[in-house]
Scaffold this motif. Sequence first.
Motif, mmCIF file in Angstrom:
data_model
loop_
_atom_site.group_PDB
_atom_site.id
_atom_site.type_symbol
_atom_site.label_atom_id
_atom_site.label_comp_id
_atom_site.label_asym_id
_atom_site.label_seq_id
_atom_site.Cartn_x
_atom_site.Cartn_y
_atom_site.Cartn_z
ATOM 1 N N ASP A 141 0.812 -0.931 0.276
ATOM 2 C CA ASP A 141 0.058 0.111 0.256
ATOM 3 C C ASP A 141 0.717 0.939 0.246
ATOM 4 O O ASP A 141 1.943 1.356 0.130
ATOM 5 C CB ASP A 141 -0.340 -0.111 1.650
ATOM 6 N N GLU A 142 0.632 2.764 -0.506
ATOM 7 C CA GLU A 142 1.240 3.568 -1.185
ATOM 8 C C GLU A 142 2.186 3.872 -0.020
ATOM 9 O O GLU A 142 2.604 4.887 1.129
ATOM 10 C CB GLU A 142 0.608 4.415 -1.518
ATOM 11 N N LYS A 143 0.841 3.740 1.186
ATOM 12 C CA LYS A 143 0.469 4.666 3.170
ATOM 13 C C LYS A 143 2.084 4.266 3.324
ATOM 14 O O LYS A 143 2.341 4.926 4.307
ATOM 15 C CB LYS A 143 -0.406 4.023 3.301
ATOM 16 N N GLU A 144 2.364 2.470 2.917
ATOM 17 C CA GLU A 144 2.949 2.361 3.815
ATOM 18 C C GLU A 144 4.970 2.410 3.531
ATOM 19 O O GLU A 144 5.655 2.253 3.478
ATOM 20 C CB GLU A 144 3.017 0.356 3.527
ATOM 21 N N HIS A 145 4.969 2.773 2.255
ATOM 22 C CA HIS A 145 6.061 2.970 1.010
ATOM 23 C C HIS A 145 6.520 4.000 2.409
ATOM 24 O O HIS A 145 8.414 3.188 2.194
ATOM 25 C CB HIS A 145 5.336 3.851 -0.047
ATOM 26 N N PRO A 146 6.491 5.307 2.993
ATOM 27 C CA PRO A 146 7.478 5.851 3.758
ATOM 28 C C PRO A 146 8.213 4.475 4.835
ATOM 29 O O PRO A 146 9.665 5.251 4.886
ATOM 30 C CB PRO A 146 7.107 7.007 4.730
ATOM 31 N N GLU A 147 7.682 3.787 5.415
ATOM 32 C CA GLU A 147 7.997 3.280 6.716
ATOM 33 C C GLU A 147 8.852 2.360 5.722
ATOM 34 O O GLU A 147 9.534 2.044 6.409
ATOM 35 C CB GLU A 147 7.136 2.337 6.834
ATOM 36 N N ILE A 148 8.919 1.234 4.555
ATOM 37 C CA ILE A 148 9.566 0.742 3.922
ATOM 38 C C ILE A 148 10.048 1.583 3.377
ATOM 39 O O ILE A 148 12.174 0.696 3.310
ATOM 40 C CB ILE A 148 9.068 0.088 3.048
ATOM 41 N N ILE A 149 10.697 2.143 3.406
ATOM 42 C CA ILE A 149 11.467 3.550 2.490
ATOM 43 C C ILE A 149 12.727 3.423 4.060
ATOM 44 O O ILE A 149 14.065 3.205 3.861
ATOM 45 C CB ILE A 149 12.253 4.278 2.008
ATOM 46 N N LYS A 150 12.239 3.851 4.669
ATOM 47 C CA LYS A 150 13.162 3.795 6.062
ATOM 48 C C LYS A 150 13.532 2.346 6.743
ATOM 49 O O LYS A 150 14.994 2.430 7.168
ATOM 50 C CB LYS A 150 12.079 4.154 7.500
ATOM 51 N N LYS A 151 12.825 2.091 6.534
ATOM 52 C CA LYS A 151 13.682 0.099 6.420
ATOM 53 C C LYS A 151 14.515 -0.225 6.056
ATOM 54 O O LYS A 151 15.844 -0.649 6.387
ATOM 55 C CB LYS A 151 12.510 -0.730 6.782
ATOM 56 N N LEU A 152 14.479 -0.425 4.491
ATOM 57 C CA LEU A 152 15.263 -0.659 3.897
ATOM 58 C C LEU A 152 17.156 0.723 3.641
ATOM 59 O O LEU A 152 18.179 -0.270 3.639
ATOM 60 C CB LEU A 152 15.156 -0.223 2.372
ATOM 61 N N GLN A 153 16.979 1.649 4.004
ATOM 62 C CA GLN A 153 17.751 2.703 3.861
ATOM 63 C C GLN A 153 18.719 2.466 5.328
ATOM 64 O O GLN A 153 19.685 2.450 5.334
ATOM 65 C CB GLN A 153 16.702 4.536 4.385
#
Lengths: 93, 475
Positions: free
Chosen positions: A18-30
Amino acid sequence: MDKIELKNLLFLARINADEKEHPEIIKKLQNTFNLIDEMQDLDLSDLEPLNNPLELNNVSRKDENNNRNKKKEFLDNSPESDDDYFTVPKIIE
Amino acid sequence: MNFKDQREKFRSKAISAKEAVKEAMQKIKNDNLNIFINDFETQALKQADYIDNNFEKFKNTPLSGVPIAHKDIFCTNGLKTTCGSKMLENFVPPYDSTVIKNCNEAGSIMVAKTNMDEFAMGSSNETSYFGAVSNPWNSDLVPGGSSGGAAACVAADITSISTGTDTGGSIRQPAALCGVTGLKPTYGLVSRWGMIAFCSSMDQAGPFSRDAFGCAALLDAMASYDEKDSTCSKRIEKNFESLLTENFGSLKIGVIKNIDSLGINTDVMQSYETSKSVLTGLGHKLKEVDFSELSSGICSYYVIAPAECSSNLSRFDGVKYGYRASNQKDISNLYMETRSEGFGDEVKKRILIGTHVLSAGFYDAYYLQAQKVRRMIKNKFESIFKDVDLIFMPTTLDQAFEKNRKDSDPNRMYKEDLLTIPANLAGLPAISFPNGFKNSLPVGGQFVGNYFSEDLLLATTHKIQEVTDWHKMTP
């Protein structure tokens, strides 16, 4: 990593999020890349890459029938099958 | 009961295989630590009958009449194999993995499959779709991972032996956190055929037991050349159990210079120092070795393992086996939804990292650089082993920790494997054994040896266990 890069990555990996989850995923990957990036300072230009710890040898077998036809068992494990085929949604209109 | 006593009871006919299985099944039914994903009472009793009826055939096999629990990563013919994932919740393999086949032939009886981190990705057993496993010493704490169920099973005295797999420390770390002995063999000693793949160039199956004796006997059963695994080694056959009493003499044991600067906690360091005196007391000589490259291993691992994972797990698409998302109208959505619903968050994260490091533009900076770090670590080990017989170090930075720690600091969780990962990158054998007890919890120490030196690792650990009692402590 920005949102466009993440969308491309999700598509390559065939994963939806879900697009709403994208910032959190980016943070975890980063966060993980911050850990990995510590190796970027090492000068290893004189080393060959290593993809397997041991020397690999070719393994061949005799070209003979080993009676391992387990078609029914394999088809039984599929989420959906029809006669001798795995069934998937229509691919070509 | 330890493995040796359990096997002797069968061999001396003090207990039948069937009685041993019934005892183990009772303990499995009473388990409140979530150690198991499935148990197989009917099949186990049938197999026990077979072994009892063929006593002469099995009385001298390595695992005669002993109940065993297998990590749920090994395919079992006709019996569910989940790999701790929703993706394989209902997967029933049509064949046995080589490890299962070898253990069956060696006279053990599989009573259950143990819980694990999903697809072996984790260091706390909390990523399992079937719920976290609790540590037998304190149920608020994790047992380690990914073979957390397997280690907890032996620690809780449910079975005397169990199998696990170790890609970055997944046998040794839970062995340390649960107070049991666990060995990761040389890459290629044990066949990977039928073992669900995570990172094919590092995955290696190995034994758990309370002591080196049980590990040696189980390794005798597990290890065999297998033409079905092209990376399986054609090495000279060894009998690890009989080599346990081999006198390897006074060894030169490498201890890593400035290891205390790696963030190892004080209690673990104290146990490490005590163990060093045990080693010198046994007549071994300690030699400081420089291994400043050690901590770079973790960077390399978290590129290579996700890269291979993204490739290996691409097979899970909802078509031929495993989970399929319902009501999908086209094939692309079928793939996307199946993988999004079937995999847990940690697995998806590692697939994304792997896909990224293998993609055009990032390949050289990440994947190739990580493979060069891997070469650097292997070269360093080779240079150290020109001078010493074994390397000794703590297995983990910490003792067993609280559940849910990963949410606060995932990189701290990854760093748990700092001391175990280098052996996987180089493909070397390593053994973790209980070497202390602090805060009412076990501590683990590990030896890393040169290629195919499992006999030396086991015999050295066995000698330590003859003069210490840490491996005898029970929760």
